[in-house]
Design a protein around this motif. Structure first.
Motif, PDB file in Angstrom:
ATOM      1  N   MET A   1       0.833  -1.194   0.000  1.00 45.53           N
ATOM      2  CA  MET A   1       0.000   0.000   0.000  1.00 45.53           C
ATOM      3  C   MET A   1       0.870   1.247   0.000  1.00 45.53           C
ATOM      4  N   ALA A   2       0.490   2.180  -0.782  1.00 41.75           N
ATOM      5  CA  ALA A   2       1.362   3.326  -1.011  1.00 41.75           C
ATOM      6  C   ALA A   2       1.339   4.309   0.154  1.00 41.75           C
ATOM      7  N   VAL A   3       2.388   5.081   0.226  1.00 42.90           N
ATOM      8  CA  VAL A   3       2.464   6.203   1.152  1.00 42.90           C
ATOM      9  C   VAL A   3       2.620   7.455   0.300  1.00 42.90           C
ATOM     10  N   GLU A   4       1.772   8.451   0.554  1.00 39.81           N
ATOM     11  CA  GLU A   4       1.831   9.675  -0.229  1.00 39.81           C
ATOM     12  C   GLU A   4       2.078  10.881   0.663  1.00 39.81           C
ATOM     13  N   LEU A   5       3.024  11.698   0.242  1.00 43.10           N
ATOM     14  CA  LEU A   5       3.315  12.948   0.938  1.00 43.10           C
ATOM     15  C   LEU A   5       2.908  14.080   0.006  1.00 43.10           C
ATOM     16  N   HIS A   6       2.092  14.991   0.521  1.00 44.72           N
ATOM     17  CA  HIS A   6       1.678  16.116  -0.322  1.00 44.72           C
ATOM     18  C   HIS A   6       2.039  17.445   0.333  1.00 44.72           C
ATOM     19  N   ASP A   7       2.927  18.172  -0.335  1.00 46.93           N
ATOM     20  CA  ASP A   7       3.308  19.528   0.075  1.00 46.93           C
ATOM     21  C   ASP A   7       3.659  19.594   1.563  1.00 46.93           C
ATOM     22  N   LEU A   8       4.472  18.628   1.985  1.00 43.60           N
ATOM     23  CA  LEU A   8       4.784  18.482   3.405  1.00 43.60           C
ATOM     24  C   LEU A   8       5.761  19.562   3.868  1.00 43.60           C
ATOM     25  N   GLY A   9       5.384  20.233   4.953  1.00 39.50           N
ATOM     26  CA  GLY A   9       6.265  21.235   5.546  1.00 39.50           C
ATOM     27  C   GLY A   9       6.456  20.952   7.025  1.00 39.50           C
ATOM     28  N   LYS A  10       7.651  21.238   7.522  1.00 38.28           N
ATOM     29  CA  LYS A  10       7.891  21.090   8.952  1.00 38.28           C
ATOM     30  C   LYS A  10       8.818  22.205   9.415  1.00 38.28           C
ATOM     31  N   ARG A  11       8.347  22.934  10.409  1.00 40.54           N
ATOM     32  CA  ARG A  11       9.129  24.020  10.990  1.00 40.54           C
ATOM     33  C   ARG A  11       9.356  23.741  12.454  1.00 40.54           C
ATOM     34  N   TYR A  12      10.570  23.901  12.885  1.00 39.96           N
ATOM     35  CA  TYR A  12      10.871  23.798  14.310  1.00 39.96           C
ATOM     36  C   TYR A  12      11.132  25.198  14.837  1.00 39.96           C
ATOM     37  N   ASP A  13      10.537  25.513  15.987  1.00 40.46           N
ATOM     38  CA  ASP A  13      10.829  26.784  16.614  1.00 40.46           C
ATOM     39  C   ASP A  13      11.841  26.551  17.718  1.00 40.46           C
ATOM     40  N   GLY A  14      13.087  26.504  17.327  1.00 35.62           N
ATOM     41  CA  GLY A  14      14.155  26.217  18.280  1.00 35.62           C
ATOM     42  C   GLY A  14      14.620  27.473  18.982  1.00 35.62           C
ATOM     43  N   GLY A  15      15.537  27.303  19.931  1.00 36.22           N
ATOM     44  CA  GLY A  15      16.062  28.434  20.680  1.00 36.22           C
ATOM     45  C   GLY A  15      16.757  29.445  19.782  1.00 36.22           C
ATOM     46  N   ALA A  16      17.406  28.952  18.727  1.00 31.62           N
ATOM     47  CA  ALA A  16      18.143  29.831  17.820  1.00 31.62           C
ATOM     48  C   ALA A  16      17.254  30.375  16.704  1.00 31.62           C
ATOM     49  N   GLY A  17      15.914  30.339  16.933  1.00 26.55           N
ATOM     50  CA  GLY A  17      14.989  30.821  15.907  1.00 26.55           C
ATOM     51  C   GLY A  17      14.425  29.667  15.115  1.00 26.55           C
ATOM     52  N   PRO A  18      13.414  29.960  14.259  1.00 21.99           N
ATOM     53  CA  PRO A  18      12.744  28.889  13.526  1.00 21.99           C
ATOM     54  C   PRO A  18      13.660  28.231  12.494  1.00 21.99           C
ATOM     55  N   VAL A  19      13.483  26.917  12.345  1.00 20.77           N
ATOM     56  CA  VAL A  19      14.223  26.149  11.343  1.00 20.77           C
ATOM     57  C   VAL A  19      13.206  25.462  10.437  1.00 20.77           C
ATOM     58  N   THR A  20      13.353  25.638   9.129  1.00 19.61           N
ATOM     59  CA  THR A  20      12.492  24.929   8.187  1.00 19.61           C
ATOM     60  C   THR A  20      13.167  23.618   7.815  1.00 19.61           C
TER      61      THR A  20
END
Ligand code: ADP
Ligand code: ADP
Length: 230
Positions: A1-20
């Motif tokens: 069975m397939a796995v589909e990712l669509h326009d996936l984004g992940k941002r971390y708001d770390g101590g040194a500012g946001p990381v994409t």
């Protein structure tokens, strides 16, 4: 069975500012195929794997596993999907040292309050070539054998997809080959779907398809054979 990712984004708001970590990833891992994900350190490979496996929630976009959109699931359903539909293998095996190979394979099911049939556990270990190591504890097994126990455990619930994060990263060349041969065979002989993060072109060469990730975006796709020459 397939796995589909669509326009996936992940941002971390770390101590040194946001990381994409992921910046609009769209791709499909087709049933019965072996995909390798490569890219420089920090390019988002682990984040991609964790989001695709439902271990981490993306900031935007969707993950669909065998027709189910993970974002539509409540916590209980998501936990069940992670347990039953997704297998995950780590670089450092994550076996429980006090338990035998068979007990390690049965553990996720037992933790879920279900019984693991002894014959099925034996069959799972036989499938990874460890029929004669059922009663061994991790320290009595080589690194390659430990990783094969971890793979048997990950496959025990018959998941739709097996995710592997640097599965050969802690192994020498010879045992790496054993594990890669095993993974390839699971796809060829059993129609499994595998997505593997690796920085090793030799490992990536066993995949059907190699996805290159740079700064959280897919920048290129190659065949496994091409990856070996990069
Ligand atoms: P890779 O697996 O390719 O090395 P990762 O997915 O681990 O990349 O990380 C991608 C980016 O996201 C990196 O810049 C990393 O520092 C950042 N990152 C990963 N996890 C976290 C976290 N929990 N908190 C903050 N930043 C993170
Ligand atoms: P860790 O090395 O992260 O501490 P453990 O050694 O405790 O993990 O567990 C090893 C494996 O046992 C996990 O990778 C997982 O497959 C299974 N496991 C551990 N805890 C749970 C849990 N709460 N529910 C389901 N499976 C679990």
């Amino acid at each position: 069975m397939a796995v589909e990712l669509h326009d996936l984004g992940k941002r971390y708001d770390g101590g040194a500012g946001p990381v994409t970590a992921l910046d609009g990833v769209t791709t499909r891992f087709a049933e019965g195929t072996f995909t390798a994900v490569m890219g420089p350190s920090g390019s988002g490979k682990s984040t991609l794997l964790h989001c695709a496996a439902g271990l981490e929630a993306p900031t935007s976009g969707t993950v669909t596993i065998a027709g189910t959109r993970l974002g539509d699931l409540g916590e209980t359903a998501l936990t069940r999907l992670r347990r039953d539909r997704v297998g995950f293998v780590f670089q450092d095996f994550n076996l429980v040292s006090s338990l035998t190979a068979a007990q390690n394979v049965a553990l996720p099911l037992r933790l879920a309050g279900r019984r693991a049939d002894d014959e099925l556990v034996r069959a799972a270990l036989a499938e990874v070539g460890l029929a004669d190591r059922v009663g061994h504890r991790p320290r009595e097994l080589s690194g390659g054998q430990q990783q094969r126990v971890a793979i048997a455990r990950a496959l025990f619930t018959r998941p739709a997809v097996l995710f592997a994060d640097e599965p050969t990263g802690a192994l020498d060349n010879r045992t790496s080959h054993q594990v890669l041969d095993l993974l390839r065979g699971l796809v060829d002989r059993h129609g499994r779907t595998i997505v593997m993060v690796t920085h090793d072109p030799v490992a990536a060469a066993v995949a059907d398809r190699v996805v290159l990730l740079v700064d959280g975006r897919i920048t290129d796709e190659l065949t496994g054979a091409d990856a070996a020459t990069v």
